[in-house]
Design a protein around this motif. Sequence first.
Motif, PDB file in Angstrom:
ATOM      1  N   CYS A 172       0.825  -1.207   0.000  1.00  0.00           N
ATOM      2  CA  CYS A 172       0.000   0.000   0.000  1.00  0.00           C
ATOM      3  C   CYS A 172       0.863   1.262   0.000  1.00  0.00           C
ATOM      4  CB  CYS A 172      -0.931  -0.008   1.211  1.00  0.00           C
ATOM      5  SG  CYS A 172      -2.184  -1.305   1.165  1.00  0.00           S
TER       6      CYS A 172
ATOM      7  N   SER B  51       1.028   4.092  -2.884  1.00  0.00           N
ATOM      8  CA  SER B  51       0.819   5.485  -2.513  1.00  0.00           C
ATOM      9  C   SER B  51       1.927   6.376  -3.062  1.00  0.00           C
ATOM     10  CB  SER B  51       0.749   5.602  -0.988  1.00  0.00           C
ATOM     11  OG  SER B  51       0.682   6.944  -0.580  1.00  0.00           O
TER      12      SER B  51
ATOM     13  N   GLU C 162       1.881   6.022  -7.331  1.00  0.00           N
ATOM     14  CA  GLU C 162       0.719   6.598  -7.996  1.00  0.00           C
ATOM     15  C   GLU C 162       0.212   7.873  -7.323  1.00  0.00           C
ATOM     16  OE1 GLU C 162      -2.265   3.616  -8.382  1.00  0.00           O
ATOM     17  OE2 GLU C 162      -0.951   2.193  -9.400  1.00  0.00           O
ATOM     18  N   GLU C 163       0.840   8.236  -6.189  1.00  0.00           N
ATOM     19  CA  GLU C 163       0.392   9.389  -5.401  1.00  0.00           C
ATOM     20  C   GLU C 163      -1.104   9.306  -5.109  1.00  0.00           C
ATOM     21  OE1 GLU C 163       2.526  13.266  -5.916  1.00  0.00           O
ATOM     22  OE2 GLU C 163       2.840  12.481  -7.941  1.00  0.00           O
ATOM     23  N   ASP C 164      -1.503   8.095  -4.758  1.00  0.00           N
ATOM     24  CA  ASP C 164      -2.903   7.824  -4.428  1.00  0.00           C
ATOM     25  C   ASP C 164      -2.922   7.106  -3.083  1.00  0.00           C
ATOM     26  OD1 ASP C 164      -5.517   7.085  -4.156  1.00  0.00           O
ATOM     27  OD2 ASP C 164      -5.677   6.038  -6.075  1.00  0.00           O
ATOM     28  N   ASN C 165      -3.496   7.745  -2.087  1.00  0.00           N
ATOM     29  CA  ASN C 165      -3.458   7.209  -0.727  1.00  0.00           C
ATOM     30  C   ASN C 165      -4.661   6.329  -0.380  1.00  0.00           C
ATOM     31  OD1 ASN C 165      -1.036   8.504  -0.138  1.00  0.00           O
ATOM     32  ND2 ASN C 165      -2.096  10.397   0.441  1.00  0.00           N
ATOM     33  N   THR C 166      -5.459   5.931  -1.364  1.00  0.00           N
ATOM     34  CA  THR C 166      -6.684   5.175  -1.078  1.00  0.00           C
ATOM     35  C   THR C 166      -6.379   3.892  -0.318  1.00  0.00           C
ATOM     36  OG1 THR C 166      -7.709   6.055  -3.083  1.00  0.00           O
ATOM     37  CG2 THR C 166      -8.729   4.108  -2.078  1.00  0.00           C
TER      38      THR C 166
ATOM     39  N   ASN D  87      -4.886   4.570   3.135  1.00  0.00           N
ATOM     40  CA  ASN D  87      -5.911   5.060   4.064  1.00  0.00           C
ATOM     41  C   ASN D  87      -6.798   3.936   4.581  1.00  0.00           C
ATOM     42  OD1 ASN D  87      -5.059   7.704   3.880  1.00  0.00           O
ATOM     43  ND2 ASN D  87      -6.502   8.251   2.239  1.00  0.00           N
TER      44      ASN D  87
ATOM     45  N   THR E 133       4.700  15.026  -5.850  1.00  0.00           N
ATOM     46  CA  THR E 133       4.161  16.351  -6.245  1.00  0.00           C
ATOM     47  C   THR E 133       5.026  17.011  -7.308  1.00  0.00           C
ATOM     48  OG1 THR E 133       5.344  17.503  -4.457  1.00  0.00           O
ATOM     49  CG2 THR E 133       3.098  16.702  -3.989  1.00  0.00           C
TER      50      THR E 133
END
Length: 834
Positions: A615, A619, A622-626, A629, A666
């Motif tokens: 995970c 994160s 893909e800079e996606d924290n789904t 989280n 970022t």
Amino acid sequence: MPLTSAEHKSISEATEHFFDGLPTEKEALRITINNFRMAFQSDPLPDNHELVDFQDCIRRPKRKLQNLKASSAEFTVGEVQHYLLNRTKRALKNAVHAANLKWREFNWDTNELLDPIRRGSQYHEKFITEPQAVDGGDHPYAVRPPGRIFTGYLNPIKEFRYVELFIQVNVEPEVTKTVPLADFPDNLYSDNGYENENENENENENEDEDEDKDEDEDKDEDKDDENESRFNAFMDGLGSLAIQKAEDEAKEIALACLVQKNIIGKTEEITDSAKILLTHQYYYDLVKNTETRSRRIRKINPVQLETLILPDIITRLETNEYKLDTALSFTAAERKIVINRFYYAGIKKGDFDFDRDFSGLSDDESFNLRFPAVVNLLPTGRPNLTQAKGMSAGARSILRIKLYFDLVKDDLLDFNVIQAADKIFAKHLRTPRLMNLISNKIVNPNELTPHIAELLVKSPYARHFVELGILQLSELAYIQVDPTFSITNSTENLDIFADLDKTQARKVLEHFIEYAKHDLLNESDLPGVYHNLSKLCDAVSVEEKEENTSFNMLNHDALQTNVQINVTSRLQDILDQSPWRLVDGSEDTLSKLIETCERFQINFRNILDTELERCVCVSLIEEDNTLLNSIIINQNELGLSNLYIQGFYFAQRLFGIYRGCNYILTGNTDSIDDAAIDMREIGESQHIYIHSLHAAVMRKVLLLLHKDLQTDLEEITSEMPNVYTRILSVIEQSQQTSDKEKDETNQLACWKKTFHDVLAIVKEEKSTLESDRYHNFDTEPETKRPRNSFFSTPPSKMSPLGVKLFCERIENLAGAVRSERRVRSMLSCARSQT
């Protein structure tokens, strides 16, 4: 005026059947030709003669040839009779030639046969078709639906390419009417009609000239046959349309007649269904003769109409078995029951009570009761009436199979097992594999459930274990079906287990079922047990011989891996809020999963760490924290602290930097300074003591380092550089010490010390290399390191340069755990710039 080709065709179609099947033997052919000769002579044939109808066509063509209509060019009866004579001669000549005989041998004299026709009174009469009474029943296109007030016939008008319908309505006074019905389709004939045929054949032609014409005539006959077939098919297809058209006309005629007799008022409303009912003789007479009853049927609906016109219902009304109100009260579902012979007989005998058993039936219930298998089974009491009413479409398809029908009939299959079967369950029960198991008494059908049936059909391994007697049928209920699992190759040969100790094999399967009950193993794991059954039995044998050993299926690598995969999958689905439906029917939860792992001594923390690492990587990449989280939301139940999670996060960032695979965060490439600043901010926002966070990061970095070193060094055949060996040893010792510690603070202290020990080893090794005689190593070109390799050069070609680069990178990790002063300075500088 000579006949046209269309008129030739009409005559041919009306008489073609007289020439079908002409004999081919000489004597039989001679008798047939003589019979046709007699038909053209003046003496009438006996009533039982096979050609008496053909003679009628010759003597009374205006009445018998109903499909022949005069065109604008008039023709006579004699011309029709003359054509019939020539048509007969051609057919008989063809039969003679087909028998390889000579026509002259049969002494056919056309002029002799034509003479009585010419002397007839109607020879010169204009040909006009005479109406033929339909009551005789011999019209080729009669329309005669039973029990109706109308009859009629179809009359094809070939000259104008349409069909008309003659209707005769049996009211007082009788009404007749002719209406157009249908046009000929454009493609009705294969050509434009028959070619003109020469009626005035020269009887003095020699035999050879006649034979020359036979080929052309044969071709014409073939076209005639094809066109005749097309025409007959067209006319046959008009039957339903003709009845509908006659009904439409008759219902208006009948209504007008009853209005004229003042039985029905001119302004009185009457439904279309009631009008149709009036075209049935019984109800027309009923209305005509009984005014009271007529009022009850004037408002009937289509369902009531369909009930009242049934012959059985009419018979019961005629015999007063039913009252009209009773017949009108039946629904469509009830009506289908009372006209069924089985239920009608049962009601009359008292076996069934209509009000109790059939009143208010739904359409599905009525259909089920009329299902042939049910009708045959009900007398046995299996199923009972209630079960039969409620059975599913799947149950019906199962009862079509003789095996299951006989099992139910002989009380060997409880009907409740199949009563609610859906299409999938029914499909499985109809498969030959499962039916063979039942036929051979290996499987008791009363133990079958949709789940068990699916597993037996889908998995050859489940079938084999059941056939071997080492797996009970009921235990299949604990084995989850894996919808993603498919079997490409499997063996049906059970001989490989001929020498198997079934007691030991049974113990193996008992262990498997125990794991399956807790959703740790499923259908996809059966092949692993199947192909390793002998080894697993050997392990059971060792346990039986040695007191201090205990059999554990998970000691087998393949099954151990499968369990870990299943636990991981369950964990991911729970975090994704789409938990499994467990064997016991309940929904999976984290507490159930953790409890199961503790019970079977499965290291859940290792599996959780792997998932947390995945995970974190997703994160960062893909800079996606789904995904991350989802773990943070459940961190309390998972036993994870903020410190532990952030340790993973920053360790992954630092390890990416160490490997030269910096993450892009970022839009900027990650660096050690960025990681140090972010650690400080996270520590402040989540109230984590920075030294503790550094220690947590050190722990995970070292574990990642150990994992990568082990992976890359597994294939090394040459001697490993000492620095790697020393680092691996230090990390492994720290792991053992940390596992024994219960207090997290002490664990972190241990890992912090280990991190500095690794740095000391690296500095020592680097110092040694710099003072070594290989002073020119820095000039060697650095080979591009593969992304997943820990080394700058392949392990099999490790050089001092590779060791030096490794040491420098490890030393750089110290930059991420700088002193408090350095971090504060960097953070203050960054804030001032912002």
